[in-house]
Design a protein around this motif. Sequence first.
Motif, PDB file in Angstrom:
ATOM      1  N   MET A 129     -62.137  21.574 -29.968  1.00  0.00           N
ATOM      2  CA  MET A 129     -60.814  21.706 -29.359  1.00  0.00           C
ATOM      3  C   MET A 129     -60.734  22.975 -28.519  1.00  0.00           C
ATOM      4  N   THR A 130     -61.339  24.058 -28.995  1.00  0.00           N
ATOM      5  CA  THR A 130     -61.385  25.284 -28.196  1.00  0.00           C
ATOM      6  C   THR A 130     -62.052  25.011 -26.857  1.00  0.00           C
ATOM      7  N   GLU A 131     -63.197  24.355 -26.902  1.00  0.00           N
ATOM      8  CA  GLU A 131     -63.964  24.079 -25.686  1.00  0.00           C
ATOM      9  C   GLU A 131     -63.179  23.148 -24.750  1.00  0.00           C
ATOM     10  N   ALA A 132     -62.576  22.108 -25.297  1.00  0.00           N
ATOM     11  CA  ALA A 132     -61.857  21.127 -24.477  1.00  0.00           C
ATOM     12  C   ALA A 132     -60.671  21.759 -23.760  1.00  0.00           C
ATOM     13  N   ILE A 133     -59.887  22.561 -24.480  1.00  0.00           N
ATOM     14  CA  ILE A 133     -58.704  23.183 -23.868  1.00  0.00           C
ATOM     15  C   ILE A 133     -59.121  24.277 -22.893  1.00  0.00           C
ATOM     16  N   TRP A 134     -60.151  25.029 -23.241  1.00  0.00           N
ATOM     17  CA  TRP A 134     -60.649  26.068 -22.344  1.00  0.00           C
ATOM     18  C   TRP A 134     -61.117  25.457 -21.024  1.00  0.00           C
ATOM     19  N   LYS A 135     -61.914  24.389 -21.109  1.00  0.00           N
ATOM     20  CA  LYS A 135     -62.438  23.768 -19.902  1.00  0.00           C
ATOM     21  C   LYS A 135     -61.363  23.005 -19.124  1.00  0.00           C
ATOM     22  N   ALA A 136     -60.215  22.771 -19.751  1.00  0.00           N
ATOM     23  CA  ALA A 136     -59.081  22.185 -19.034  1.00  0.00           C
ATOM     24  C   ALA A 136     -58.342  23.242 -18.225  1.00  0.00           C
ATOM     25  N   GLU A 137     -58.841  24.489 -18.291  1.00  0.00           N
ATOM     26  CA  GLU A 137     -58.372  25.637 -17.510  1.00  0.00           C
ATOM     27  C   GLU A 137     -57.463  26.562 -18.290  1.00  0.00           C
ATOM     28  N   ALA A 138     -57.578  26.597 -19.611  1.00  0.00           N
ATOM     29  CA  ALA A 138     -56.898  27.617 -20.395  1.00  0.00           C
ATOM     30  C   ALA A 138     -57.624  28.947 -20.213  1.00  0.00           C
ATOM     31  N   SER A 139     -57.029  30.020 -20.744  1.00  0.00           N
ATOM     32  CA  SER A 139     -57.662  31.331 -20.645  1.00  0.00           C
ATOM     33  C   SER A 139     -58.937  31.376 -21.489  1.00  0.00           C
ATOM     34  N   ARG A 140     -59.838  32.273 -21.121  1.00  0.00           N
ATOM     35  CA  ARG A 140     -61.102  32.402 -21.840  1.00  0.00           C
ATOM     36  C   ARG A 140     -60.837  32.841 -23.285  1.00  0.00           C
ATOM     37  N   PRO A 141     -61.391  32.140 -24.254  1.00  0.00           N
ATOM     38  CA  PRO A 141     -61.231  32.573 -25.653  1.00  0.00           C
ATOM     39  C   PRO A 141     -61.830  33.960 -25.862  1.00  0.00           C
ATOM     40  N   ASP A 142     -61.372  34.649 -26.893  1.00  0.00           N
ATOM     41  CA  ASP A 142     -61.912  35.964 -27.218  1.00  0.00           C
ATOM     42  C   ASP A 142     -63.407  35.881 -27.496  1.00  0.00           C
ATOM     43  N   SER A 143     -64.126  36.943 -27.137  1.00  0.00           N
ATOM     44  CA  SER A 143     -65.570  36.987 -27.378  1.00  0.00           C
ATOM     45  C   SER A 143     -65.892  36.838 -28.852  1.00  0.00           C
ATOM     46  N   SER A 144     -65.005  37.380 -29.703  1.00  0.00           N
ATOM     47  CA  SER A 144     -65.226  37.273 -31.151  1.00  0.00           C
ATOM     48  C   SER A 144     -65.174  35.833 -31.626  1.00  0.00           C
ATOM     49  N   ALA A 145     -64.416  34.989 -30.902  1.00  0.00           N
ATOM     50  CA  ALA A 145     -64.374  33.563 -31.236  1.00  0.00           C
ATOM     51  C   ALA A 145     -65.561  32.837 -30.622  1.00  0.00           C
ATOM     52  N   LEU A 146     -65.889  33.156 -29.381  1.00  0.00           N
ATOM     53  CA  LEU A 146     -66.965  32.457 -28.691  1.00  0.00           C
ATOM     54  C   LEU A 146     -68.327  32.667 -29.342  1.00  0.00           C
ATOM     55  N   GLN A 147     -68.514  33.829 -29.963  1.00  0.00           N
ATOM     56  CA  GLN A 147     -69.819  34.061 -30.592  1.00  0.00           C
ATOM     57  C   GLN A 147     -70.062  33.119 -31.771  1.00  0.00           C
ATOM     58  N   TRP A 148     -68.979  32.517 -32.271  1.00  0.00           N
ATOM     59  CA  TRP A 148     -69.101  31.530 -33.350  1.00  0.00           C
ATOM     60  C   TRP A 148     -68.836  30.113 -32.850  1.00  0.00           C
ATOM     61  N   GLY A 149     -68.800  29.945 -31.534  1.00  0.00           N
ATOM     62  CA  GLY A 149     -68.609  28.608 -30.969  1.00  0.00           C
ATOM     63  C   GLY A 149     -67.173  28.224 -30.708  1.00  0.00           C
ATOM     64  N   GLY A 150     -66.220  29.123 -30.964  1.00  0.00           N
ATOM     65  CA  GLY A 150     -64.811  28.826 -30.717  1.00  0.00           C
ATOM     66  C   GLY A 150     -63.933  29.310 -31.848  1.00  0.00           C
ATOM     67  N   TYR A 151     -62.642  29.139 -31.698  1.00  0.00           N
ATOM     68  CA  TYR A 151     -61.685  29.518 -32.739  1.00  0.00           C
ATOM     69  C   TYR A 151     -61.788  28.576 -33.932  1.00  0.00           C
ATOM     70  N   ASN A 152     -61.220  29.011 -35.058  1.00  0.00           N
ATOM     71  CA  ASN A 152     -61.029  28.095 -36.178  1.00  0.00           C
ATOM     72  C   ASN A 152     -59.579  27.608 -36.153  1.00  0.00           C
ATOM     73  N   THR A 153     -59.192  26.775 -37.116  1.00  0.00           N
ATOM     74  CA  THR A 153     -57.872  26.148 -37.060  1.00  0.00           C
ATOM     75  C   THR A 153     -56.722  27.123 -37.327  1.00  0.00           C
ATOM     76  N   VAL A 154     -57.034  28.325 -37.795  1.00  0.00           N
ATOM     77  CA  VAL A 154     -56.003  29.352 -37.961  1.00  0.00           C
ATOM     78  C   VAL A 154     -55.997  30.299 -36.770  1.00  0.00           C
ATOM     79  N   SER A 155     -57.157  30.781 -36.362  1.00  0.00           N
ATOM     80  CA  SER A 155     -57.221  31.776 -35.291  1.00  0.00           C
ATOM     81  C   SER A 155     -56.876  31.196 -33.919  1.00  0.00           C
ATOM     82  N   MET A 156     -56.954  29.873 -33.752  1.00  0.00           N
ATOM     83  CA  MET A 156     -56.634  29.305 -32.438  1.00  0.00           C
ATOM     84  C   MET A 156     -55.133  29.289 -32.143  1.00  0.00           C
ATOM     85  N   ARG A 157     -54.299  29.463 -33.151  1.00  0.00           N
ATOM     86  CA  ARG A 157     -52.861  29.292 -32.951  1.00  0.00           C
ATOM     87  C   ARG A 157     -52.260  30.307 -31.974  1.00  0.00           C
ATOM     88  N   PRO A 158     -52.557  31.615 -32.098  1.00  0.00           N
ATOM     89  CA  PRO A 158     -52.032  32.558 -31.094  1.00  0.00           C
ATOM     90  C   PRO A 158     -52.554  32.265 -29.693  1.00  0.00           C
TER      91      PRO A 158
END
Length: 255
Positions: A129-158
Amino acid sequence: MQYDQQHIGKYWYVFDEMSGAMLYGFQTVVDSLAKKTTKIVYYDTSGHMVYGWQQIGRHRYYFDTLTGKRQVGHVTIGNTSYSFSNSGILSSWIERTINWFVQRKGKITYSMYASRNGSDGTADCSGAMTEAIWKAEASRPDSSALQWGGYNTVSMRPWLTQNGFQNIINGTAANNSSYEPRYGDVIIWGDLTGAAGHVMIVSRGAGHNANVISVCGYNDDAYHQAVQEFNYDWYYAYDDRPSFHVYRLSNPLKS
């Protein structure tokens, strides 16, 4: 196919000229007899020609409010310019996010321990979901999230909130009936991370007819079967009616 257009009451209908059967869905009809031009319109299941914004299947369309003609290309509606494909599909965040999953059906295997975002042929729900929304032109996820492949279901909310999604409801099985799913809603189940959480997007329909699409471990993590689409009500009951958090774009037509 030969057809017969009729104006009955306040609605236009179209009938097969041979059988007399009422026709539904997209139809090519006469636009101007004098100019010998045609237009593509849409008749709903009651046989009524539709007008304005319409969600049909997984896509959103716009039909001229006077003629019912399906719009294509760049069109100004109100004070906003929109882009439609040659088949009339609106280019939007929701469309691109859902397409990320649709295009990967039969190609992704579920795993929480590899790329998580589909880049190696595996993914989990929140990484995808992180990848799909990001590639739909959302802002770049935090580097701390990307190093693990994306946000989790709690950290993606903000991050969802930062990108124009509103947290419209937080609920449990007790108030689930007050939530009416809408096309494009991002729904998060659970309040923990890992296997205890899940995230999906409403891919078609609404209310009891809504379908959601996501990456999941259904079919016991079967090879290339991670992308699944289910009726939301059925899926919610199947997963034992967890707590849920719904995020909805403040502008569902956002391009």
